[in-house]
Design a protein around this motif. Structure first.
Motif, short mmCIF file in Angstrom:
data_model
loop_
_atom_site.label_atom_id
_atom_site.label_comp_id
_atom_site.label_asym_id
_atom_site.label_seq_id
_atom_site.Cartn_x
_atom_site.Cartn_y
_atom_site.Cartn_z
N GLU A 247 48.97 78.80 43.53
CA GLU A 247 49.96 79.84 43.30
C GLU A 247 51.23 79.56 44.08
OE1 GLU A 247 48.37 83.63 44.14
OE2 GLU A 247 47.16 83.76 42.30
N ALA A 248 51.07 79.17 45.37
CA ALA A 248 52.24 78.89 46.20
C ALA A 248 53.02 77.69 45.66
CB ALA A 248 51.81 78.63 47.64
N THR A 249 52.30 76.66 45.24
CA THR A 249 52.97 75.47 44.70
C THR A 249 53.74 75.82 43.43
OG1 THR A 249 51.20 74.09 45.60
CG2 THR A 249 52.60 73.12 43.89
N THR A 250 53.14 76.57 42.54
CA THR A 250 53.81 76.97 41.30
C THR A 250 55.03 77.83 41.60
OG1 THR A 250 51.67 76.94 40.16
CG2 THR A 250 53.47 78.12 39.10
N LEU A 251 54.88 78.73 42.56
CA LEU A 251 55.98 79.62 42.92
C LEU A 251 57.17 78.83 43.46
CD1 LEU A 251 55.62 83.01 44.69
CD2 LEU A 251 57.19 81.36 45.64
N ILE A 252 56.90 77.88 44.38
CA ILE A 252 57.97 77.09 44.99
C ILE A 252 58.70 76.26 43.94
CG2 ILE A 252 58.44 75.19 46.60
CD1 ILE A 252 56.13 76.29 48.31
N ARG A 253 57.93 75.61 43.06
CA ARG A 253 58.55 74.78 42.03
C ARG A 253 59.46 75.60 41.12
NH1 ARG A 253 53.33 71.15 40.09
NH2 ARG A 253 53.22 69.80 41.94
N ARG A 254 59.01 76.77 40.76
CA ARG A 254 59.80 77.60 39.84
C ARG A 254 61.08 78.08 40.49
NH1 ARG A 254 57.39 82.31 35.85
NH2 ARG A 254 59.37 82.82 34.81
N ILE A 255 60.98 78.43 41.79
CA ILE A 255 62.18 78.92 42.49
C ILE A 255 63.15 77.78 42.74
CG2 ILE A 255 62.98 79.93 44.65
CD1 ILE A 255 60.42 81.58 44.70
#
Length: 757
Positions: A247-255
């Motif tokens: 979840e954190a990895t996906t969130l960082i990439r999207r931001i």
């Protein structure tokens, strides 16, 4: 005008009512959905703008704190006393004390600073000013914060005056740590592997993280995070730790993929959330706010509840209005539809009756077999079955039909129609099908060839019939036995085939309930004439009269097995005859032994109106009957023996003084054999009869010795002993003393009692 079948079944009034109601419901749902979507977007936008303003304010505070740390570092570099610590390997003690005092002054004037390090790689000490326990001049090995030394060794990895989130220990021996942001200010001019000098300022993380982390008690229970210049997702709670996971990895990439600020709906800790974020600031940091979606839409949900309530009220009013309107529209049409439905129902029921009558008369041989007129009549009634092509018959016999009739009562015909429907639905997938109610317990299934399956496949046929048995049992709780014939293709053989399948169905008597019977396997010619076993009947009567259940059941089983090589009629005749034989035996037992059965013999084995359907059912009935016979006989014998024992005891009490009293004398009086009397008495009382006689005589002798002055010889004669010496021996054997000694002991005891008195 002919109304559609679906309109008749669905009822026109209901259709009108539902049509009007549906319009109201669709209108309400569409309008409510549009309003809810608009309200949702407005709420998300408002929360995003609020979160973005807070995050930008936090960004400004962090940048401002960074500027303060940078200014402080420059001041420390310009301070004369502190500069001596950075550039002299061995400054004098006065310079060191003055420099440490300057550092302490900075700590006192700036409460957000946790500690300041002055580092000179050429010096033996690291100069530490801190509010914690460890402070002063420390050798590098004594320094609790060993991580700072590693950071100075790898100084190229860190950008000067960029806050580095980390935790530092309070003391060397302490496991407690505190969260800080570290600012590096170093001089590495002319060097590549180490710094010339460095000022390290550790600022309390709580001063920067006042708006970062969990926000409990606010309007929304969200969390704020930082994405630092190294792409790490950092939390602002107690310790600043890097967040990890998918979840954190996906969130960082999207931001990171978005160069500007914005928001989106995503998953955080498995919950749907609103994720707001800022654009990179001067530190290349981005600030992220995660707010639970349920908190964002709380007010919208309240509006939704209110909208639903209003819609429900409007719907209720609309239903009333639509009911009244549809009622007025329906009344004239309804009368016409009702009349036409009545006519169609009468026609359909009449047609069904005619179809059943024609097919039933055909298989029963009551219908003329002229092909053309028969085909014309079948076409008129909608019967598509063709007896000129290959066909089979399958007869379904309801198991335990008498019990089924008693239970279902007037609904029996409805159940049979249900069985017919099940047969049609399952068999029509492979064959052309017609079903016929044959009255009584039978449903006849006509199976014709079709292109769906090979007609000569017996395995497929039996599979379909088994499926029908299972479906009838599951849906109707009724067991059926099925008999089926081989293939035929002549109309003239219809009646003959029905007789064969009906006769085969009677073999349920041998095959048992829910069996599948092939007519060609069970209908065999009688090879020899049946001879009734008279001798076995005689032995059966004797066994029943004696209460020997096992022997009687063995004889019945043997007699029944002998009929298996003959026709079913022979087996049924035998069962009926055995029933009459057993009934006669029961009547004889009632008369001779005065036995009263719980039910009369006629009711215990009533087969005249409803014969046994299976041999197992017959054997169970016979077994139950014989068990009751055995119990009644045993009870009668037990009562007779008890009366016999009472009579014997009465005779002993009355005639104990008779010298002739003995086993033979009692048996003679009872008109029984001595061996029988002795055996029964010993079996019931567990004592020998002569021992009981002697015991009674000894008890009477004690009474005479104590209560009279008769001589011992007179007492012996009075209790039935003709020989006094024999009485002496028996008395001493029984009581351990002679009669004379016993009387003397009694006199001594009485004299002693008188002297004491």
């Amino acid at each position: 005008m002919r109304l559609k079948h679906s309109e008749d079944n669905g009822k026109l009034f209901i259709r009108l009512l539902l049509s009007i109601t549906l319009c109201i419901v669709v209108t309400l749902i569409v309008s409510s959905a549009i309003l809810f979507t608009l309200f949702n977007r407005i709420a998300l936008k408002q929360v995003y703008q609020s979160d973005l303003a807070a995050l930008n304010q936090t960004s400004k505070e962090v940048v401002g704190m960074t500027d303060s740390a940078q200014s402080l570092s420059f001041q420390l570099y310009q301070n004369l006393n502190i500069s001596k610590l950075m550039f002299y390997a061995n400054p004098n003690i006065y310079d060191s004390v003055a420099a440490m005092r300057e550092l302490s002054n900075y700590l006192s004037s700036m409460p957000f600073i946790k500690s300041i390090y002055v580092y000179n790689p050429n010096s033996r000490y690291v100069y530490l000013a801190s509010n914690a326990k460890q402070s002063g001049l420390l050798a590098p090995s004594e320094l609790a914060d060993q991580d700072i030394l590693k950071m100075l060794d790898d100084y190229q990895d860190y950008k000067p005056f960029t806050p580095i989130p980390r935790t530092i220990p309070i003391d060397v021996d302490s496991t407690e740590r505190q969260a800080v942001y570290t600012y590096l200010c170093y001089d590495a001019i002319g060097l590549t592997d180490k710094v010339n000098s460095a000022i390290i300022v550790n600022i309390d993380a709580q001063w920067i993280n006042r708006d970062i982390g969990s926000h409990v008690g606010q309007a929304t229970n969200g969390k704020s995070f930082i994405i630092d210049n190294r792409g790490r997702l950092l939390s602002g709670d107690d310790l600043l730790v890097g967040q990890s996971g998918d979840e954190a990895t996906t969130l960082i990439r999207r931001i990171v993929a978005d160069a500007d600020s914005g928001y989106f709906i995503g998953k955080s800790d498995g919950d749907k959330s609103l994720i707001s974020y800022t654009k990179p600031d001067s530190l290349e940091w981005r600030y992220v706010r995660i707010t639970p979606y349920r908190d964002v839409t709380r007010q919208v949900n309240g509006i939704r509840v209110l909208t639903i309530a209003v819609a429900a009220a409007i719907l209720a009013a609309g239903l009333i209005a639509s009911f009244i309107l549809s009622r007025r529209l329906y009344m004239p049409i309804g009368r016409m539809a009702s009349r036409m439905r009545t006519l169609e129902t009468e026609k359909r029921n009449s047609l069904l009756t005619l179809r059943q009558d024609l097919l039933r008369n055909l298989v029963l041989g009551r219908e003329a077999l002229n092909p053309r007129p028969l085909r014309r009549r079948m076409d008129d009634l909608g019967i598509e079955f063709d007896f000129q092509n290959e066909y089979r018959m399958a007869l379904l016999a309801i198991d335990r039909f008498q019990s089924f009739s008693d239970t279902s009562g007037p609904d029996a015909r409805v159940y049979k129609y249900a069985i017919m429907n099940i047969c049609y639905e399952l068999a029509s997938q492979s064959y052309k099908v017609e079903t016929i109610d044959m009255d009584a317990d039978g449903v006849l299934l006509l199976l014709g060839s079709s292109a769906a399956a090979p007609f000569d496949d017996v395995v497929l046929l039996e599979s379909v019939l088994r499926h029908i048995q299972q479906a009838v049992l599951e849906h109707l709780r009724i067991g059926v036995t099925i008999a089926y014939t081989d293939v035929d293709n002549h109309t003239v053989h219809v009646h003959t085939m029905y007789k064969k399948v009906k006769e085969a169905a009677q073999h349920r008597l041998f095959a048992g309930y829910r069996s599948l019977i092939r007519a060609s396997d069970v209908i065999i010619p009688m090879l020899k004439e049946y001879v009734y076993p008279v001798e076995k009947e005689r032995r059966l009567i004797e066994s029943v009269a004696a209460g020997k259940v096992e022997e009687a059941m063995q004889l019945i089983g043997c007699m029944v097995d002998e009929t298996r090589s003959h026709s079913v009629q022979v087996a049924r005749w035998l069962l009926s005859h055995l029933t009459m034989v057993l009934t006669n035996v029961l009547h004889s037992l009632q008369r001779s032994h005065a036995i009263v059965f719980e039910r009369s013999p006629e009711h215990m084995l009533a087969v005249s109106d409803q014969p046994f359907e299976t041999l197992q059912e017959a054997e169970t009935a016979f077994q139950s009957l014989l068990e009751e016979v055995r119990e009644k006989l045993a009870e009668k014998r037990s009562m007779r023996h008890e009366d016999l024992i009472k009579h014997i005891h009465q005779m002993i009490e009355e005639h104990y003084g008779d010298s002739n009293l003995s086993l033979n004398w009692i048996a003679d009086k009872l008109d029984l054999s001595p061996s029988y009397v002795g055996r029964i008495y010993k079996q019931i009382t567990l004592n020998a009869l002569i021992d009981v006689i002697n015991s009674v005589r000894m008890e009477r002798s004690i009474e005479l010795l104590e209560g009279t002055h008769y001589s011992v010889a007179e007492i012996a004669e009075r209790i039935g002993y003709t020989n006094p010496s024999y009485f002496y021996r028996m008395f001493k054997k029984h009581y351990g003393v002679t009669p004379t000694d016993y009387r003397r002991r009694i006199a001594i005891d009485e004299g002693g009692a008188a002297a004491k008195g």
